[in-house]
Design an enzyme around this catalytic site. Structure first.
Site, PDB file in Angstrom:
ATOM      1  N   LYS A 194      44.055   4.994  61.742  1.00  0.00           N
ATOM      2  CA  LYS A 194      44.055   4.099  62.900  1.00  0.00           C
ATOM      3  C   LYS A 194      44.666   4.852  64.059  1.00  0.00           C
ATOM      4  CE  LYS A 194      43.777  -0.021  64.859  1.00  0.00           C
ATOM      5  NZ  LYS A 194      42.883   0.593  65.853  1.00  0.00           N
TER       6      LYS A 194
ATOM      7  N   GLN B 222      50.917   9.425  65.442  1.00  0.00           N
ATOM      8  CA  GLN B 222      50.393   8.114  65.036  1.00  0.00           C
ATOM      9  C   GLN B 222      50.764   7.771  63.585  1.00  0.00           C
ATOM     10  OE1 GLN B 222      48.098   6.792  67.692  1.00  0.00           O
ATOM     11  NE2 GLN B 222      48.660   4.851  66.754  1.00  0.00           N
TER      12      GLN B 222
ATOM     13  N   LYS C 198      54.305   6.345  63.813  1.00  0.00           N
ATOM     14  CA  LYS C 198      54.290   5.112  64.611  1.00  0.00           C
ATOM     15  C   LYS C 198      53.695   3.970  63.799  1.00  0.00           C
ATOM     16  CE  LYS C 198      52.594   5.741  68.578  1.00  0.00           C
ATOM     17  NZ  LYS C 198      51.871   5.880  69.845  1.00  0.00           N
TER      18      LYS C 198
ATOM     19  N   LYS D  51      43.370   9.965  65.346  1.00  0.00           N
ATOM     20  CA  LYS D  51      43.186   9.925  66.800  1.00  0.00           C
ATOM     21  C   LYS D  51      41.881  10.623  67.137  1.00  0.00           C
ATOM     22  CE  LYS D  51      45.280   8.614  70.628  1.00  0.00           C
ATOM     23  NZ  LYS D  51      46.212   7.499  70.897  1.00  0.00           N
TER      24      LYS D  51
ATOM     25  N   GLY E 182      41.442   2.043  72.093  1.00  0.00           N
ATOM     26  CA  GLY E 182      41.467   2.725  73.388  1.00  0.00           C
ATOM     27  C   GLY E 182      42.671   3.637  73.542  1.00  0.00           C
ATOM     28  N   ASP E 183      42.666   4.405  74.598  1.00  0.00           N
ATOM     29  CA  ASP E 183      43.791   5.244  75.017  1.00  0.00           C
ATOM     30  C   ASP E 183      43.469   5.620  76.466  1.00  0.00           C
ATOM     31  OD1 ASP E 183      46.269   6.800  73.854  1.00  0.00           O
ATOM     32  OD2 ASP E 183      45.212   8.295  75.018  1.00  0.00           O
TER      33      ASP E 183
ATOM     34  N   SER F  98      46.752  -4.148  67.478  1.00  0.00           N
ATOM     35  CA  SER F  98      45.422  -3.779  66.972  1.00  0.00           C
ATOM     36  C   SER F  98      45.297  -4.172  65.505  1.00  0.00           C
ATOM     37  CB  SER F  98      45.203  -2.272  67.099  1.00  0.00           C
ATOM     38  OG  SER F  98      44.767  -1.939  68.389  1.00  0.00           O
TER      39      SER F  98
HETATM   40  P1  NDP Z   1      45.062   4.461  81.183  1.00  0.00           P
HETATM   41  O1  NDP Z   1      43.909   5.381  81.245  1.00  0.00           O
HETATM   42  O2  NDP Z   1      44.866   3.008  81.298  1.00  0.00           O
HETATM   43  O3  NDP Z   1      46.125   4.871  82.307  1.00  0.00           O
HETATM   44  C1  NDP Z   1      46.696   6.138  82.358  1.00  0.00           C
HETATM   45  C2  NDP Z   1      47.520   6.239  83.613  1.00  0.00           C
HETATM   46  O4  NDP Z   1      48.223   7.476  83.632  1.00  0.00           O
HETATM   47  C3  NDP Z   1      46.667   6.228  84.874  1.00  0.00           C
HETATM   48  O5  NDP Z   1      47.414   5.689  85.933  1.00  0.00           O
HETATM   49  C4  NDP Z   1      46.400   7.708  85.089  1.00  0.00           C
HETATM   50  O6  NDP Z   1      46.104   8.037  86.431  1.00  0.00           O
HETATM   51  C5  NDP Z   1      47.713   8.321  84.664  1.00  0.00           C
HETATM   52  N1  NDP Z   1      47.485   9.666  84.123  1.00  0.00           N
HETATM   53  C6  NDP Z   1      46.633  10.007  83.129  1.00  0.00           C
HETATM   54  N2  NDP Z   1      46.664  11.332  82.921  1.00  0.00           N
HETATM   55  C7  NDP Z   1      47.538  11.822  83.808  1.00  0.00           C
HETATM   56  C8  NDP Z   1      47.989  13.116  84.098  1.00  0.00           C
HETATM   57  N3  NDP Z   1      47.528  14.183  83.435  1.00  0.00           N
HETATM   58  N4  NDP Z   1      48.914  13.258  85.078  1.00  0.00           N
HETATM   59  C9  NDP Z   1      49.377  12.184  85.755  1.00  0.00           C
HETATM   60  N5  NDP Z   1      48.967  10.929  85.527  1.00  0.00           N
HETATM   61  C10 NDP Z   1      48.067  10.758  84.575  1.00  0.00           C
HETATM   62  O7  NDP Z   1      45.835   4.834  79.840  1.00  0.00           O
HETATM   63  P2  NDP Z   1      46.920   3.987  79.044  1.00  0.00           P
HETATM   64  O8  NDP Z   1      47.765   3.219  79.982  1.00  0.00           O
HETATM   65  O9  NDP Z   1      46.226   3.300  77.947  1.00  0.00           O
HETATM   66  O10 NDP Z   1      47.768   5.162  78.375  1.00  0.00           O
HETATM   67  C11 NDP Z   1      48.924   5.726  79.002  1.00  0.00           C
HETATM   68  C12 NDP Z   1      49.778   6.419  77.958  1.00  0.00           C
HETATM   69  O11 NDP Z   1      50.183   5.456  76.974  1.00  0.00           O
HETATM   70  C13 NDP Z   1      49.097   7.535  77.170  1.00  0.00           C
HETATM   71  O12 NDP Z   1      50.054   8.525  76.846  1.00  0.00           O
HETATM   72  C14 NDP Z   1      48.641   6.837  75.904  1.00  0.00           C
HETATM   73  O13 NDP Z   1      48.474   7.741  74.829  1.00  0.00           O
HETATM   74  C15 NDP Z   1      49.820   5.907  75.679  1.00  0.00           C
HETATM   75  N6  NDP Z   1      49.555   4.772  74.808  1.00  0.00           N
HETATM   76  C16 NDP Z   1      48.574   3.845  75.116  1.00  0.00           C
HETATM   77  C17 NDP Z   1      48.362   2.777  74.291  1.00  0.00           C
HETATM   78  C18 NDP Z   1      47.400   1.690  74.627  1.00  0.00           C
HETATM   79  O14 NDP Z   1      47.393   0.684  73.911  1.00  0.00           O
HETATM   80  N7  NDP Z   1      46.614   1.805  75.677  1.00  0.00           N
HETATM   81  C19 NDP Z   1      49.104   2.631  73.017  1.00  0.00           C
HETATM   82  C20 NDP Z   1      50.155   3.605  72.835  1.00  0.00           C
HETATM   83  C21 NDP Z   1      50.323   4.641  73.689  1.00  0.00           C
HETATM   84  P3  NDP Z   1      44.576   8.083  86.941  1.00  0.00           P
HETATM   85  O15 NDP Z   1      44.220   6.662  87.226  1.00  0.00           O
HETATM   86  O16 NDP Z   1      44.634   8.943  88.148  1.00  0.00           O
HETATM   87  O17 NDP Z   1      43.784   8.684  85.837  1.00  0.00           O
END
Ligand code: NDP
Length: 448
Positions: free
Chosen positions: A92, A113, A116, A128, A167-168, A380
């Site tokens: 997962k 993961q 976690k 992943k 998603g991620d 999830s």
């Molecule tokens: P999203 O794609 O919804 O948002 C990511 C955000 O971070 C956007 O604002 C993006 O900016 C910014 N970002 C992405 N890459 C970079 C980078 N290289 N440098 C600076 N800013 C960056 O992703 P999530 O919110 O889902 O995920 C964010 C983090 O949380 C990740 O590390 C993910 O692995 C982690 N996570 C997410 C989960 C989930 O349920 N969604 C669960 C557990 C962990 P821009 O809009 O410009 O791309």
């Protein structure tokens, strides 16, 4: 064999065998170092090669993803799925679409993961996936064609009892919908539990969208409460403006905190009066625009190009919710100098090893990602349960279960830290608590 020496030799082999995968090395190093006291207490884990097996994915799949853009031009991306460990349940873990994706990123995420998912207390293994595809600037039709092509290969490797992606970064409700549609078409079966983060009309769970951000804040709230603090009246800086950042902001605001900054990959906004979340949600979720647009609507707010300086804003609580290694040693020192009291990792591995060390040594309360952001995957798993039972829980039911899970993760991680001689060090505590359950399952299942 001496546990310290065993760990250091194993880490050397990991680096050699997985050359040029620096994010994976970083994740492995942090976990292996914290396992020394466990291996000292359980020499059978060394004899059974538990740590050696846990750092080697059970299976890694790399595949071609061809697709055509709106002008008829052909593009070829690379797809990945790393099925890391299935000792306690089906693999997962999310799918990431971002140009920086390569095997080292997917492996660090898949490795994290494992622990976690174990910490959630739910029966899910670690995996992943993703692609170096960049959804930014693409039309809905292009994103759909890409998702269909991606799933046309992935579908043969996943299943509701085998491997369940979500998603991620770069993969939200739109992408999950397109991938689920293609999976269903290829399998000619309505196996809703094969993907999570689905829309509410076709098997999604209420509360999943909010879960990672809300869960992060529930965890940090528990951590600071143990030291007599609360979010009420606190100044909070959050990086990112995606799924995790938006719902972390919402929960902080509900608990009486003031979020003064958010960012995207181009820069950050600073609104000393507190960010207006409805505007950010519309700009990012609906209009898919840059965060810089915010200051056009609120001229008293500031926009700054570049991301690193967001950590120079004085705050009580910092919640990095964008991406890996966004806080380095220098940023950590500035945060500490400016009086930060707590740091909660919403993103995966947002602090470098050096930054983490600065926080721990300075006595900052530190919530590591694999514990603090586990609310997403936990919910999830609740979505999978509802799919299996063919029923829906209310938002309040899901949210209450999420809160319980986060409080329990905090409890287990802090108890493990104390038991193994690292009181208040949740990095060590989370790694140990997550590891032991998987290690015991691997021990029981023999050499596989
Ligand atoms: P999203 O794609 O919804 O948002 C990511 C955000 O971070 C956007 O604002 C993006 O900016 C910014 N970002 C992405 N890459 C970079 C980078 N290289 N440098 C600076 N800013 C960056 O992703 P999530 O919110 O889902 O995920 C964010 C983090 O949380 C990740 O590390 C993910 O692995 C982690 N996570 C997410 C989960 C989930 O349920 N969604 C669960 C557990 C962990 P821009 O809009 O410009 O791309």
């Amino acid at each position: 064999m001496d546990a310290k020496q065993y760990v250091s030799e194993l880490f050397e082999r990991v680096v050699k065998r997985n050359a040029n995968e620096k994010e994976f090395h970083q994740a492995v190093q942090e976990v292996l170092e914290s396992l020394v006291p466990v291996l000292e207490k359980h020499p059978e884990y060394i004899d059974l090669g538990i740590a050696e097996r846990i750092v080697e994915p059970e299976r890694q799949i790399i595949f071609r993803v061809p697709w055509m853009d709106d002008n008829g031009k052909v593009h070829v991306n690379r797809g990945f799925r790393v099925q890391f460990n299935s000792a306690i349940g089906p693999y997962k873990g999310g799918i990431r679409f971002h140009p920086s994706v390569y095997v080292g990123i997917i492996k660090f995420l898949g490795f994290e993961q494992i622990f976690k998912n174990s910490l959630t207390g739910l029966p899910i293994g670690g995996g992943k996936g993703g692609s170096d595809f960049d959804p930014k600037g693409k039309s809905d039709a292009e994103v759909m064609r890409f998702c269909q092509s991606f799933m046309s290969e992935l579908y043969r490797h996943i299943g509701q009892d085998v491997d369940v992606p979500a998603g991620d970064i770069g993969v939200g409700g739109r992408e999950i919908g397109f991938m689920y549609g293609q999976y269903k078409r290829l399998k000619n079966a309505y196996e809703a539990g094969v993907l999570t983060g689905k829309g509410l009309t076709y098997g999604g769970s209420l509360g999943r969208t909010e879960a990672t951000g809300f869960g992060l804040v529930y965890f940090v709230d528990e951590m600071i409460k143990a030291k007599g603090m609360s979010f009420e009246g606190k100044t909070v800086v959050i990086s990112g403006s995606g799924n995790v950042a938006i719902y972390a902001t919402k929960k902080v605001q509900q608990l009486g905190g003031k979020v003064v900054a958010l960012s995207d990959s181009n820069g950050y906004i600073y609104d000393k009066d507190g960010v207006k979340l409805d505007t950010v949600k519309r700009l990012k979720e609906v209009e898919r625009k840059r965060i810089s647009e915010y200051v056009k609507e609120y001229p008293t707010a500031e926009y700054h190009e570049g991301c690193a300086n967001i950590w120079t804003i004085p705050c009580d609580v910092a919640l990095p919710c964008a991406t890996q290694n966004e806080i380095n040693e220098e940023s950590a020192r500035i945060l500490v100098k400016n009086g930060v009291k707590a740091v909660g990792e919403g993103a995966n591995m947002p602090s470098t090893l050096e930054a983490t060390k600065v926080f721990i040594e300075s006595g900052v309360l530190f919530a590591p990602a694999k514990a603090a952001n586990a609310g997403g995957v936990a919910t999830s798993a609740l979505e999978m349960s509802q799919n299996s039972m063919r029923l829906h829980w209310t938002f309040e039911e899901v949210d209450a279960k999420l809160k319980d899970i986060m409080v329990n993760i905090y409890k287990n991680a802090s108890e493990a830290a104390e038991k193994y001689g690292h009181k208040d060090n949740l990095v060590v505590g989370a790694n140990i608590a997550g590891f032991i359950k998987v290690a015991e399952a691997m021990k029981a299942q023999g050499l596989v």
